[in-house]
Design an enzyme around this catalytic site. Structure first.
Site, mmCIF file in Angstrom:
data_model
loop_
_atom_site.group_PDB
_atom_site.id
_atom_site.type_symbol
_atom_site.label_atom_id
_atom_site.label_comp_id
_atom_site.label_asym_id
_atom_site.label_seq_id
_atom_site.Cartn_x
_atom_site.Cartn_y
_atom_site.Cartn_z
ATOM 1 N N ILE A 181 -61.201 21.588 -26.672
ATOM 2 C CA ILE A 181 -60.005 20.740 -26.678
ATOM 3 C C ILE A 181 -59.377 20.717 -25.293
ATOM 4 C CG2 ILE A 181 -57.762 20.328 -27.748
ATOM 5 C CD1 ILE A 181 -58.806 21.773 -30.221
ATOM 6 N N ASP A 182 -59.266 21.874 -24.661
ATOM 7 C CA ASP A 182 -58.769 21.906 -23.277
ATOM 8 C C ASP A 182 -59.618 21.001 -22.385
ATOM 9 O OD1 ASP A 182 -56.493 23.515 -23.131
ATOM 10 O OD2 ASP A 182 -57.654 25.364 -23.120
#
Length: 418
Positions: A181-182
């Protein structure tokens, strides 16, 4: 792109693919999503100035370390220049606003409201430079009841239901350890920034771009959510398997595991021929993909028994001859040593330093590594000089701790960039 700037940065090498060579990026971000975003911009030729507080980006200290610097920091901060500024000092804030007036892009990933409190939020910066493309990276965005919450990859995996999908059937949640996600949020910020620069050049006016971990995670779940809305049924954890395909997962062999990817009925018939079980191809329980999915437990058990009869290398050779999709379950060491990894150019080398390339080619070539990750404050003096400050003014800022640069012993023992 900013014609009034006097900053030098770096010049594009003749023939190199550096479409952002005239773009300057003021990077206030830290940890992973923001630095990855700005590293991509730097790889594309932008002059990225990484602005850090005196303590530095947190990931400089996170273990494991490479030559005393956290490997996460090393992985996402190449091709940048480093400036240490104390933004809580009026002189430090003034210096950063001066830099913003001569930049094209600002990227920040502070907690909710912090950039505004520091005096470098969107409204202030657009007043300093109306042509700025200002990218803000956050946990949950600026709309909705979660807007004030901080963002962490694992928390986002849990909050958005991603952890309900990962792990073995019937088992506990399993974190995706590479912080997808980062990383995706960094990619999305790049897309927004590039689009913002195009619009800015068309209209003469900058724009605020927002990317959040929440938005990226929900974006990842698009077809899962589509299925859930259609059926109203929560998916079960598939392990390495696939809800719509079977057999399509990891299997043990006589020594090491492989992935078998039977993605259509033709592959299934070829596999049944390979294992000398042609009756499985014609069995009405297994003849089509939908039937195999319905009878998944039986199919998986049959295939698991068959694959344990030979070694990984034997199976991969036989499957490869029949063009049946399969792969070894490599370790990172095996990936690093594989001839394709070297031939692909996905690992960039500079003496004893190596790093993963931006996953793009342009005109057949990888984007260049021209600076190793910088030491803390490595370019502070250089950037201050480019701003046209007098020698006395620069020395005063150093003496008062408004800006700082590496100590001589740090320079000797760190492998930072030029």
């Amino acid at each position: 792109m900013n014609g009034e700037s006097k900053l030098v940065g770096h010049q594009a090498d003749s023939g190199a693919f550096k479409p952002l060579a005239n773009v300057r990026v003021l990077d206030f971000s830290k940890i992973l999503a923001g630095p990855l975003c700005t590293q991509y911009l730097a790889d594309l030729g932008a002059d990225v100035i990484k602005v850090e507080p005196p303590a530095g980006d947190d990931t400089r200290e996170w273990p494991p370390h490479e030559n005393g610097v956290g490997t996460i920091f090393v992985a996402v901060n190449r091709n940048k220049r480093a400036l240490v500024v104390d933004l809580k000092r009026p002189e430090g804030l003034a210096l950063c606003r001066r830099l913003a007036s001569k930049s094209d892009v600002v990227v920040e990933s502070f907690g909710p409201g912090v950039a505004d409190r520091l005096g470098i939020g969107w409204e202030v910066m657009r007043a300093v430079n109306p042509r700025l493309v200002y990218a803000s990276i956050s946990g949950y965005g600026t709309k909705g009841p979660m807007e004030g919450e901080k963002g962490y990859d694992l928390i986002a995996q849990a909050f958005t239901g991603m952890l309900s999908l990962t792990g073995e059937p019937g088992g506990p949640p399993a974190r995706s350890p590479f912080s997808p996600i980062d990383q995706a949020t960094g990619y999305h910020a790049v897309i927004g920034i590039l689009a913002g620069l195009i619009q800015r050049d068309q209209t003469g006016v900058g724009v605020k771009i927002e990317a959040s971990l929440f938005d990226s995670a929900v974006g990842f779940l698009g077809y899962f959510l589509q299925s859930y809305w259609q059926r109203g049924v929560e998916p079960v954890r598939p392990g390495s398997g696939h809800e719509s395909l079977c057999p399509y997962q990891a299997f043990d062999t006589a020594d090491r595991p492989i992935i078998l990817g039977i993605a259509n009925d033709g592959f299934w018939r070829s596999f049944c021929d390979l294992v000398r079980r042609p009756e499985l191809a014609s069995d009405p329980r297994f003849a089509t993909g939908a039937k195999r999915v319905t009878n998944r437990e039986t199919v998986v058990a049959l295939v698991a028994d068959l694959l344990r009869e030979r070694t990984r290398s034997q199976w991969l050779a036989d499957l490869g001859e029949r063009n049946i999709p399969a792969s070894p379950v490599h370790s990172l060491g095996e990936l690093s040593a594989h001839p394709h990894t070297e031939a692909s150019g996905m690992v960039l080398h500079d003496g004893d330093f190596q790093t993963v390339a931006t996953p793009l080619r342009a005109a057949g070539e990888r984007l260049e590594l021209h600076r190793r990750p910088p030491r803390l404050g490595q370019h502070s003096r250089e950037i201050a000089n480019e701003l046209g400050m007098s020698a006395d003014e620069i020395e005063r800022l150093f003496a008062e701790g408004v800006i700082s640069e590496p100590s001589p012993d740090t320079v000797q023992h760190h492998h930072g960039g030029e």
